[in-house]
Structures are given as structure tokens and as C-alpha cells.
Design an enzyme around this catalytic site. Structure first.
Site, PDB file in Angstrom:
ATOM      1  N   GLN A 144       0.836  -1.204   0.000  1.00 13.72           N
ATOM      2  CA  GLN A 144       0.000   0.000   0.000  1.00 13.72           C
ATOM      3  C   GLN A 144       0.870   1.253   0.000  1.00 13.72           C
ATOM      4  OE1 GLN A 144      -3.715   0.445   2.504  1.00 13.72           O
ATOM      5  NE2 GLN A 144      -2.368   1.746   3.705  1.00 13.72           N
ATOM      6  N   GLY A 145       0.742   2.101  -1.019  1.00 14.72           N
ATOM      7  CA  GLY A 145       1.513   3.331  -1.133  1.00 14.72           C
ATOM      8  C   GLY A 145       0.692   4.541  -0.756  1.00 14.72           C
ATOM      9  N   TYR A 146       0.483   4.729   0.535  1.00 18.03           N
ATOM     10  CA  TYR A 146      -0.295   5.870   1.034  1.00 18.03           C
ATOM     11  C   TYR A 146       0.604   6.906   1.717  1.00 18.03           C
ATOM     12  CZ  TYR A 146      -5.112   4.156   0.334  1.00 18.03           C
ATOM     13  OH  TYR A 146      -6.317   3.765  -0.189  1.00 18.03           O
ATOM     14  N   SER A 147       1.159   6.547   2.884  1.00 17.99           N
ATOM     15  CA  SER A 147       1.878   7.508   3.717  1.00 17.99           C
ATOM     16  C   SER A 147       3.126   8.046   3.030  1.00 17.99           C
ATOM     17  CB  SER A 147       2.275   6.858   5.049  1.00 17.99           C
ATOM     18  OG  SER A 147       1.136   6.529   5.807  1.00 17.99           O
ATOM     19  N   SER A 195       4.516  -1.540   4.264  1.00 22.68           N
ATOM     20  CA  SER A 195       4.681  -2.931   4.694  1.00 22.68           C
ATOM     21  C   SER A 195       4.825  -3.852   3.491  1.00 22.68           C
ATOM     22  CB  SER A 195       3.476  -3.373   5.533  1.00 22.68           C
ATOM     23  OG  SER A 195       3.329  -2.569   6.673  1.00 22.68           O
ATOM     24  N   GLU A 223     -11.194  -1.711   7.144  1.00 18.47           N
ATOM     25  CA  GLU A 223     -10.561  -2.223   8.343  1.00 18.47           C
ATOM     26  C   GLU A 223     -11.582  -2.606   9.413  1.00 18.47           C
ATOM     27  OE1 GLU A 223      -6.397   0.305   7.966  1.00 18.47           O
ATOM     28  OE2 GLU A 223      -7.830   0.769   9.534  1.00 18.47           O
ATOM     29  N   SER A 230      -2.876   8.019  13.129  1.00 13.70           N
ATOM     30  CA  SER A 230      -2.566   8.252  14.536  1.00 13.70           C
ATOM     31  C   SER A 230      -3.836   8.519  15.345  1.00 13.70           C
ATOM     32  CB  SER A 230      -1.609   9.440  14.680  1.00 13.70           C
ATOM     33  OG  SER A 230      -2.274  10.645  14.333  1.00 13.70           O
ATOM     34  N   GLU A 279      -4.450  10.982  17.214  1.00 15.90           N
ATOM     35  CA  GLU A 279      -4.863  12.375  17.091  1.00 15.90           C
ATOM     36  C   GLU A 279      -5.737  12.581  15.857  1.00 15.90           C
ATOM     37  OE1 GLU A 279      -1.293  12.047  19.574  1.00 15.90           O
ATOM     38  OE2 GLU A 279      -1.824  11.292  17.603  1.00 15.90           O
TER      39      GLU A 279
END
Length: 401
Positions: free
Chosen positions: A136-139, A172, A254, A381, A383
Site C-alpha cells: 500500500q503506497g499511502y503515507s 509494509s 478495516e 494516529s 490524534e
């Protein structure tokens, strides 16, 4: 709601249990891979687990939750309850941690919801056979939990393909993956949620894609940085510019069955911590630790019922994924802390099989403690999750940018 298992479910359970036991117990061909892999331990048994993925595919155990007409992609058509049954039996025998779960549980449902028939026909059969792995190429370094800050760009060429340039992080299984689904900005000058697209990028592009492992506090490197320098992508899911809708739809996956699968693993970890407490304290349990263990058990049961509730359908709850993430992230981190507290001073000592060749060897408790420090950060996160609940559920003013 009735969350019990019916006669058909129990029949399915016996079928799943027999198939797994034949391969994972005694002289079974994959008995040596039992218990390998998982968060913080993805380096274990890579070759054996890759072959196990293909074994699952050959027997039709991948894609149990896919809602595809006619079972065209080779998966068994089972109910959500039977998906839970399979997950319970899988966890009970400590089957190898999956290397294809991102393709099965995230990419596939996304293609079924937003992809074209051609995209489903191209990608889903290979995932169902356990032959192609995904990441997964998100962050990104400047856009972790806040995905609207994505800066990776994708430019359309005259041939209709895209050239993707940018950096992804905390990816990951990027070293093992054959494909990556990438959130990139396809509209020059766009900001925030606008102008994003969901692209499918093949990883085998030497000179255009570089994967660098990130060494973690636990000593392992299951996360990676991915550098894209004009990488070619031919497929966009959901249409150009609709990437935010597709990306948010994927993150919502999820909840439900996937959350229950995760909790089954949590329950096994909690049982090991309870066993450590019993072994250390004997018939006179430490009252403080006992109370903490009871609280962990009660919270896990609460999370289970909350996840089961989402299987019943009903009106969409925009805060449900964020609530689930807050619950399990904090719970798992506290379990890591509790595992060390139960072990006491012994938790600071290296494992019995320590060798000079592996000076940073960790035992199961130490790895659990160190890896779970990240649970309240990755995947969004705490937050950010609280902001989502405040803005989308409670209707509070948005945080100033």
C-alpha cells in the site's frame, strides 16, 4: 442481533479445521511454518509463507469475503459469519501469518467496489491463487495520517499511462510485493482532497522504483521507504481525480471481519501473557497485575462485540473505522506494556537462544512490547482519528490548517 453459529457454520468449521490440521500438524508439509510471521516478525519464514499463500490459493481459501457474481475469481462464497469461523480456526492452529492479506483484504474489495470489470478480471484471479502480492503506497514523510497532504505526483503521458514520482514511507511488505496501489496527485496545482488518483503500479521497475528497508526499534525491517522516479502505471481505479473517495473506501474496510481476524490474534497474545503471569506468581497472583489482565480481557470482549455489530449492516457510520482504530491501537500497546510488567526484571534480559551472530535478538515478549509502541501511530494516529470523530460525527469545527 444473534451472533451464534448455526449448523452450516459448524459444518464449515469442521471442514476448515480438517484442512488446516492436515497441513500444519504432525508431519504436515507446513508444520515448520506454524507461528511464523506477523506484525514485528515479517522477516520469519518468507519463502515458506510465500508457498503457503499459493497453497491457500490452490485450495480456494483466499477471497472468502469477496462478493463477486458467480464466484468468477476462484474464491468460496461464504457468509460473514463463516469468514469469522475460518479466521478462528486459522488462529487456533497458529497458521503462518499471511503475506497476501493486503491484496485479499484491501485491494480486492476496493476493485470490487470501484474498479472496472477488466481490472477485476486482470488482478483478482492472481490474488486468489496466491501468486501476486500487494503493498500500500499511502503515507509519505510529510503526509502520514493526514493523507490529504500527499505530494507524490503522476503525470499522464500521450500514450495514456502515468509517470509516478515521489516517496512513500512505512510501506509494509514492499520488498516482497509484485504491485503497489499508490495514492498520487494527478492534477497539477491541486491541494488537499482534490486532484488525487488511485493508481496500480508494478514494483518490478529497476531504476524507477527503489525500496529501502527501515530498521525498527524491534530490530526488524518489515516497513520500507519506496522511491518512485517516473515509475509507469497503466491503471487508475475509480477514475482520474477520484482517488480520495477510493482511498477512504479502502480504509473503511478495516472494520468488520478484518477487525475480528485481528482480534483473534490479540486473544492468543493475551493468553500467553496470562500464562506468563500464572507461571511467575503461582497460586498467589499479584492483585495489581491480575486486575490489569482482567481489564485487558474485558476490553477485548468489548471490541469483539463492537466489530460483530458492524457485520449486521445498517446505516453507514462515518466514525466506526476511527473508533475501531482508537480501541485496538491503545489496547494492543497496553498489552505490550502489561506483558513486560508480568515478566518483571526478566523482560530486560536477552532470550536463552541469544548468540553473538544476532546481538539484538528479542524474545516474544520484548518484540510485542517494542512493536506495539507504534500501534497508536501507524494506520492513522490517535490524534487524527479523534479529529475525524469530532468533525464527521460530532459536527465540531474543523481544526485550523
Amino acid at each position: 442481533m444473534d451472533f451464534g453459529f448455526g449448523a452450516q457454520d459448524e459444518e464449515f468449521r469442521q471442514q476448515a479445521r480438517a484442512w488446516l490440521a492436515e497441513r500444519l500438524t504432525g508431519a504436515g508439509p507446513y508444520a515448520g511454518a506454524v507461528g511464523l510471521g506477523g506484525p514485528g516478525s515479517e522477516h520469519e519464514g518468507e519463502a515458506a509463507r510465500r508457498e503457503w499463500e499459493r497453497e491457500l490459493g490452490r485450495a480456494g481459501w483466499i477471497g472468502l469475503g469477496w462478493q463477486a457474481p458467480g464466484g468468477a475469481y476462484g474464491q468460496r462464497r461464504v457468509s460473514p459469519v463463516q469468514q469469522v469461523v475460518w479466521a478462528e480456526e486459522y488462529a487456533r492452529l497458529r497458521a503462518p501469518a499471511r503475506v497476501g492479506h493486503i491484496g485479499e483484504n484491501l485491494l480486492a474489495p476496493t476493485l470490487l467496489a470501484y474498479g472496472t470489470q477488466e481490472q477485476r478480471d486482470r488482478f483478482l484471479p492472481a490474488v486468489a491463487r496466491g501468486e501476486e502480492l500487494w503493498c500500500q503506497g499511502y503515507s509519505e514523510p510529510g503526509a502520514g495520517s493526514d493523507l490529504a497532504g500527499v505530494r507524490t505526483t503522476a503525470r499522464r503521458t500521450v500514450s495514456g499511462t502515468y509517470r509516478v514520482t515521489g516517496q512513500k514511507i512505512w510501506t509494509s511488505l514492499a520488498r516482497e510485493a509484485d504491485w503497489c496501489f499508490v495514492l498520487a496527485r494527478t492534477e497539477p496545482g491541486s491541494t488537499r482532497h482534490r486532484g488525487l488518483s488511485f493508481l496500480l503500479v508494478p514494483m518490478a521497475q529497476p531504476g524507477r522504483i527503489e525500496v529501502r528497508p527501515i530498521r525498527q526499534l524491534s530490530g526488524t525491517s518489515e516497513f520500507n521507504e519506496v522511491f518512485l522516479d517516473g515509475a509507469v502505471a497503466e491503471e487508475v481505479v475509480g477514475g482520474e481525480g477520484n482517488g480520495w473517495t477510493v482511498a477512504m473506501g479502502l480504509l473503511a474496510l478495516e472494520r468488520g471481519v478484518s477487525t475480528l481476524v485481528q482480534q483473534i490474534g490479540f486473544a492468543a497474545e493475551l493468553e500467553r501473557v496470562v500464562a506468563d503471569h500464572a507461571a511467575r506468581c503461582g497460586p498467589a497472583p499479584d492483585p495489581v497485575l491480575r486486575d490489569r489482565l482482567v481489564r485487558q480481557w474485558a476490553e477485548l470482549r468489548t471490541m469483539r462485540w463492537n466489530a460483530l455489530r458492524t457485520l449486521g449492516g445498517g446505516p453507514d457510520d462515518p466514525g466506526a473505522p476511527s473508533v475501531a482504530k482508537l480501541l485496538w491501537g491503545g489496547w494492543h500497546r497496553r498489552l505490550g506494556e502489561l506483558a513486560v510488567a508480568v515478566r518483571g526484571a526478566a523482560a530486560t534480559v536477552g532470550p536463552d537462544d541469544w548468540t553473538a551472530d544476532d546481538p539484538y535478538a528479542l524474545d516474544e515478549t520484548q518484540r510485542l512490547f517494542l512493536f506495539t509502541r507504534a500501534d497508536t501511530i501507524y494506520g492513522g494516529s490517535d490524534e487524527i482519528q479523534r479529529n475525524i470523530i469530532a468533525e464527521r460525527v460530532l459536527g465540531l469545527p474543523k481544526e485550523p490548517r
